[in-house]
Write an enzyme that holds these catalytic residues in place. Structure first.
Site, short mmCIF file in Angstrom:
data_model
loop_
_atom_site.label_atom_id
_atom_site.label_comp_id
_atom_site.label_asym_id
_atom_site.label_seq_id
_atom_site.Cartn_x
_atom_site.Cartn_y
_atom_site.Cartn_z
N ASP A 826 0.85 -1.18 0.00
CA ASP A 826 0.00 0.00 0.00
C ASP A 826 0.89 1.24 0.00
O ASP A 826 2.06 1.18 0.39
CB ASP A 826 -0.93 0.02 1.22
CG ASP A 826 -2.08 0.99 1.02
OD1 ASP A 826 -2.22 1.55 -0.08
OD2 ASP A 826 -2.85 1.20 1.99
N GLU A 864 9.72 5.85 -9.70
CA GLU A 864 8.72 4.80 -9.85
C GLU A 864 8.65 3.98 -8.57
O GLU A 864 9.65 3.66 -7.96
CB GLU A 864 9.10 3.89 -11.03
CG GLU A 864 9.08 4.59 -12.37
CD GLU A 864 7.68 4.97 -12.81
OE1 GLU A 864 6.72 4.49 -12.20
OE2 GLU A 864 7.56 5.77 -13.75
N ASP A 896 -2.72 -2.55 -2.95
CA ASP A 896 -3.73 -1.52 -2.67
C ASP A 896 -3.26 -0.20 -3.25
O ASP A 896 -2.11 -0.03 -3.62
CB ASP A 896 -3.94 -1.40 -1.16
CG ASP A 896 -5.32 -0.87 -0.80
OD1 ASP A 896 -5.96 -0.29 -1.69
OD2 ASP A 896 -5.74 -1.03 0.35
N HIS A 1029 -0.88 -0.99 4.92
CA HIS A 1029 -1.44 0.34 5.12
C HIS A 1029 -1.03 0.91 6.48
O HIS A 1029 -0.63 2.08 6.58
CB HIS A 1029 -2.96 0.29 5.02
CG HIS A 1029 -3.64 1.55 5.43
ND1 HIS A 1029 -3.66 2.68 4.64
CD2 HIS A 1029 -4.31 1.89 6.58
CE1 HIS A 1029 -4.31 3.65 5.26
NE2 HIS A 1029 -4.71 3.20 6.45
#
Length: 1054
Positions: A826, A864, A896, A1029
């Protein structure tokens, strides 16, 4: 490109990009005339020898059928070798040689296929595109991946030949929609695409000796050979044909699906397919073909009627006709083009969609129509040529943009106000006088083309506005802090979103202009000068009361028209008196009772949600004016929401140390985890607790409660080191913790009891314990442990969390896949540095999926994300090997933070780089599944029982009808919903060589939703995503740097 690089994992004889085997066009020359070096560089002898031109676009003599490779040239298939891309072929052996400068050489015993930039080319002969997989497997294709940006640039350049011939730089607003030059790979399902293929004119054979005609926009072809497609614009004469139509040609380029069977892994051979060819007679227009659906439906589970916020749209028109409009002499002004076309409404009809060069009509005209207009600026007669280029089915992707425009008009007819992208009803506003707020009910709408057809997707939306204007807020701030008034206003207002009621537009406040007031003047578009007071009085009938108020500044983002002309520049000045802030105030978010009052109106139940949707549909279908607007394009909206059949996945078994049990209907096991031992418990022999003097009593009670509840949970903890602090200042905490860790280096865990929600203190503690002196830490708000009746429950949850942070294992589910690694990724935006983002990476290390390895990487916008991704993956594989003494055979990545617009970037760039990581280890070719997880979706699901709608049970999955036609995706409701309606998570299989069927993907994802140890129940997303996350949020919000590597094998971030 290094020719010695190993082949693509799992694809024998092929390199990284199987889709390059499909037929495509490059920049070469015709096949039916002697080879002449027309491109860039020198000519070579045409004696049929193996030595060829080294630049771009050279040929050798040969009268056999030719195909182009890359930017090179067509070569006779009888030659011993072919130079791919830009290199010089060298003498080869029987199995082909290697072109040392740039690229691979292909053995020419096999049929040659154009592999330029992914644009499908209609067959140049009856045998092309019919090579068997066995033949294609023999070829060695280049490993280098074409740039996505480069492909898009090529499409943009080649879209419209006629316009380029006139030297116009206009770009159609519909151009590129549904036209996708690339091809997908490794999805594990039937590749199919969204490309618009099909209704073009018959490709015309170029006569021998024909040459390109020079024009203002470059070389082009004579009028009878001209097309509007991705043709060979000025790059030499095409072999056999010229494309007609703006999309890839019929039907070999089926959007993103393969047209020639690529070399696929064995698991994918069964699902690959070819689009059948078809021949067109000259001048014939055929309806655009429809795409086959991907194999994405599972069978496991119990069927269940499911409702969704999708409404069926019926199209009464047989087709929508696309025309290309050419102005001779060229008319640069878009306004003038629109005006000229409007003058010819008797011919085209009243219902049109025109973007300056492409015209869409619901009626069919002659194939070519010539209209006459006079340019008013110089009385020059202009010939308008309207030529039919394509017949679209009414549910084509190209029609959806102007269907959405029609829908916007319908919402306006119903009296709804457009604010941002959604429509709201200010007349039905709910006033919360106690909190000085009002809530506008409304809808977000869009028309989509899904697996089930054309649907209107409607979601209930709410806009929260304050009753007080920005000027009122300024007055309150002035009363509270007069000395630092301007600074406090800046902190409070900059970055907030305001709405101006007189036009219902929203603006972001970027600055405050203290030196200006409504009495100042500004210049209007017509050049006249007026004051703000006069402007609002004249245009809106508003009388400004406060003449000395400052002005708010909004700086619009730079936007440009298709032709490159700037639309909005400069600054927009707003009056605080007429601006009202939107959203929920930060102070109110921390007020539990205020939020409870607000959520009553925002979090509507499934029954209320469906009632709102049905009311909107009733208003549309009973309003004559709205029906007339829809009928102009032949649209008919159903009067009820979509009801289809979904499935409930089987319940999972939770495994503890010595007990296992099947979850209940509410998928919660909070009672079981506190009365039975966890899988693995870490003894807490040396731990410290820090607390300010006034919290000493609560700290003692907490430690005492720990001792009482730890036994049944399988935990053993000794008495802690107590450190009482003289005050609760940040410096006091930091110095005390650092001193204790220095004097007692064996401390396993640091527990801190804090007063209030203090981000500065929390951040300082986490920086010290996660970066400087790595040790797991637990922060506890004293309010959490101040209620004696809840202390036992709170202590049990804190102990479970502390066990996780020390490396303990709580529970697991049965996952039958062996040698599996599951990864979660994430991305979070760092608050300390503008635009810097942080990626959280979490990977499993054992077969039970109970040991995790985590890493963090930071990157700037021009970097990137894959760069950090690659480093993390290599480290995780090495750690996995250290634990298991072998590498994982299957790797499943849950990614995610990816929107629909970024899916292609993930597919074309991230995944190949991940596959390249495996080459670091010799003879290592694991199977990979890459699944994108999207939480922010507008699809709602409801359980149906007669005419009543409710919340679907956990484990509900829907994998058809409302899913996307381009991807293998499904919607999963994994969690138990206690308030509001069912908001599922969308899971998209972007890449799959792991032989995972739709059932496997769905059940594995559901299992992973059980594995988040901070909650004894299922959550919305797979646990690895949630872990990633939490890690990214901690690092980006509080640490602002990478955590210490010593903590990488613990879930210290929970």
């Amino acid at each position: 490109m290094d020719p010695k690089k190993p082949c693509f994992p799992g694809l024998p004889g092929a390199t990284r990009i199987p889709w390059l085997q499909q037929q495509a066009w490059g920049r070469g020359l015709r096949s039916d005339e002697p080879a002449i070096g027309r491109a860039r560089g020198l000519m070579f002898a045409t004696d049929g020898s193996a030595s060829l031109g080294r630049a771009r676009g050279f040929t050798t003599a040969g009268d056999t059928l030719l195909m182009q490779y890359g930017r090179g040239v067509p070569f006779p298939v009888s030659d011993p070798s072919i130079g791919f891309a830009r290199g010089i072929p060298m003498p080869t052996s029987e199995d082909g040689g290697i072109n040392r400068p740039r690229g691979w050489l292909l053995s020419t015993a096999d049929p040659t296929v154009g592999v330029a930039r992914g644009e499908p080319l209609l067959g140049l002969g009856p045998h092309l595109g019919q090579a068997t997989p066995g033949q294609l497997a023999k070829q060695d294709l280049p490993e280098e991946m074409p740039s996505l940006q480069a492909e898009e640039e090529v499409v943009a350049k080649q879209v419209d030949m006629s316009t380029q011939g006139q030297g116009s730089s206009l770009v159609s607003m519909f151009r590129g929609m549904g036209i996708d030059p690339s091809k997908t790979w490794g999805r594990g399902g039937l590749p199919v695409g969204r490309g618009v293929f099909g209704a073009e004119l018959q490709p015309q054979t170029a006569p021998v000796g024909a040459v390109a005609v020079a024009g203002p926009g470059g070389d082009r072809f004579p009028e009878d050979m001209m097309g509007q497609g991705n043709s060979f614009l000025g790059r030499g004469v095409p072999s056999q044909m010229v494309g007609m139509g703006r999309a890839s040609m019929h039907p070999l380029g089926a959007g993103r699906g393969p047209t020639v069977p690529p070399t696929l892994p064995p698991s994918l051979h069964k699902e690959a397919h070819m689009t059948p060819g078809c021949s067109l007679t000259k001048g014939e227009l055929k309806m655009e073909a429809t795409c086959e659906t991907l194999h994405k439906t599972g069978t496991k589970g119990t069927p269940l009627p499911i409702g969704s916020n999708h409404i069926t749209i019926h199209c009464r028109n047989e087709a929508v006709y696309q025309y290309h409009v050419t102005f001779t002499p060229n008319v640069e002004s878009m306004g003038m083009r629109f005006g000229m076309m409007k003058d010819h409404r008797p011919t085209t009809g009243e219902v049109v969609a025109f973007d300056g060069s492409i015209l869409y009509l619901p009626v069919k005209m002659e194939e070519v129509v010539h209209l006459k207009s006079v340019r008013r600026t110089d009385n020059q007669e202009v010939d308008i040529k309207v030529q039919m280029t394509k017949i679209l089915p009414p549910n084509s992707d190209l029609c959806i943009p102007f269907y959405n425009v029609v829908l916007r008009r319908v919402m306006k007819i119903l009296g709804l106000k457009l604010v941002g992208r959604n429509h709201y009803d200010p007349k039905s506003a709910v006033i919360l006088g106690k909190h000085r707020l009002q809530v506008w009910p409304g809808y977000s709408t869009c028309i989509k083309h899904t697996d089930g057809g054309l649907y209107l997707q409607v979601d209930v939306s709410h806009k929260v506005l304050r009753n007080d204007s920005v000027l009122d807020c300024m007055n309150v701030i002035y009363q509270q802090s007069r000395e630092s008034f301007q600074d406090e206003c800046t902190k409070e207002l900059i970055g907030s979103i305001v709405i101006t009621r007189y036009n219902n537009r929203t603006y972001r406040i970027d600055d405050i202009e203290w030196g200006k007031s409504p009495k100042d003047t500004f210049t209007m578009a017509d050049g006249s000068t007026t004051t703000f007071v006069e402007y609002y009085s004249k245009n809106y009938g508003i009388t400004i009361k406060e003449m000395d108020q400052p002005m708010l500044i909004h700086r619009p983002k730079e936007r440009s028209k298709p032709g490159g002309k700037q639309v909005i520049t400069g600054e927009i000045l707003l009056l605080p008196e007429l601006s009202f802030t939107t959203g929920i105030p930060d102070k109110m978010r921390k007020d539990f009772r205020a939020m409870k009052d607000l959520t009553m109106h925002i979090n509507v139940s499934s029954e209320q949600h469906t009632h709102s949707l049905k009311q909107l549909l009733k208003n549309i279908n009973t309003n004559p004016e709205a029906q007339t607007e829809l009928a102009r394009w032949g649209l008919e909206i159903s009067q009820d929401i979509l009801v289809t059949i979904g499935r409930i996945l089987p319940l999972e078994t939770i495994c503890l140390q010595s007990v296992s049990f099947v979850t209940g209907a509410d998928v919660s096991w909070s009672r079981e985890v506190i009365r039975d031992a966890s899988i693995s418990c870490i003894p807490m022999n040396c731990w410290a607790i820090f607390y300010p003097r006034r919290c000493a009593e609560q700290a003692e009670e907490l430690v005492s409660c720990f001792g009482k509840v730890a036994g049944p949970m399988g935990l053993r903890l000794d008495r802690p080191i107590r450190v009482e602090l003289k005050d609760d200042r940040t410096e006091t905490y930091v110095k005390s913790i650092h001193s204790q860790l220095t004097s007692e280096p064996n401390v396993q865990l640091v527990v801190c009891i804090m007063t209030g929600n203090r981000d500065d203190l929390y951040s300082a503690i986490k920086k010290l314990c996660c970066v400087q002196s790595p040790v797991p830490s637990q922060a506890i708000n004293v309010r959490t442990i101040s209620q004696p009746q809840k202390l036992r429950s709170v202590a049990q949850k804190i102990l479970l969390q502390m066990n996780c942070k020390l490396g303990g294992e709580l529970w697991t589910v049965n996952v039958p896949l062996k040698h599996l690694m599951v990864i979660g990724v994430d991305v979070h935006h760092d608050t300390s540095k503008k635009n810097r983002s942080v990626m959280g990476f979490v990977a499993s290390l054992n077969s039970l999926l109970t040991r995790w390895y985590s890493r963090v990487t930071f990157q700037m916008p021009n970097e990137e994300i894959i760069n950090g991704f690659r480093v993390c993956l290599l480290a995780a594989l090495q750690k996995y090997y250290g634990v298991n003494h072998n590498f994982p055979e299957k790797i499943v990545v849950y990614r995610d933070g990816v929107s629909d617009g970024q899916l292609k970037t993930v597919e074309l760039y991230e995944i190949p780089q991940l596959l390249k990581c495996f080459e670091t280890f010799p003879n290592y070719e694991p199977k990979l599944a890459f699944i994108v997880v999207q939480k922010r979706v507008s699809t709602n699901l409801y359980s149906c029982s007669g005419d009543r709608f409710g919340t679907p049970p956990p484990g509900t999955v829907l994998d058809h009808t409302v899913t996307n036609r381009e991807w293998v995706d499904f919607y999963l409701m994994a969690h138990h919903v206690r308030q509001g309606c069912g908001l599922p998570t969308r899971n998209i299989s972007v890449y799959n060589t792991a032989n995972l069927s739709p059932d496997h993907l769905q059940r594995l994802t559901f299992k992973m939703c059980h594995m988040y140890w901070n909650w004894p129940g299922t959550i919305r997303v797979p646990a690895p995503c949630k872990y990633a996350h939490k890690l990214a949020f901690l690092s980006g919000q509080y640490l602002h740097s990478e955590p210490a590597i010593q903590l990488a094998d613990k879930l210290y971030f929970l």
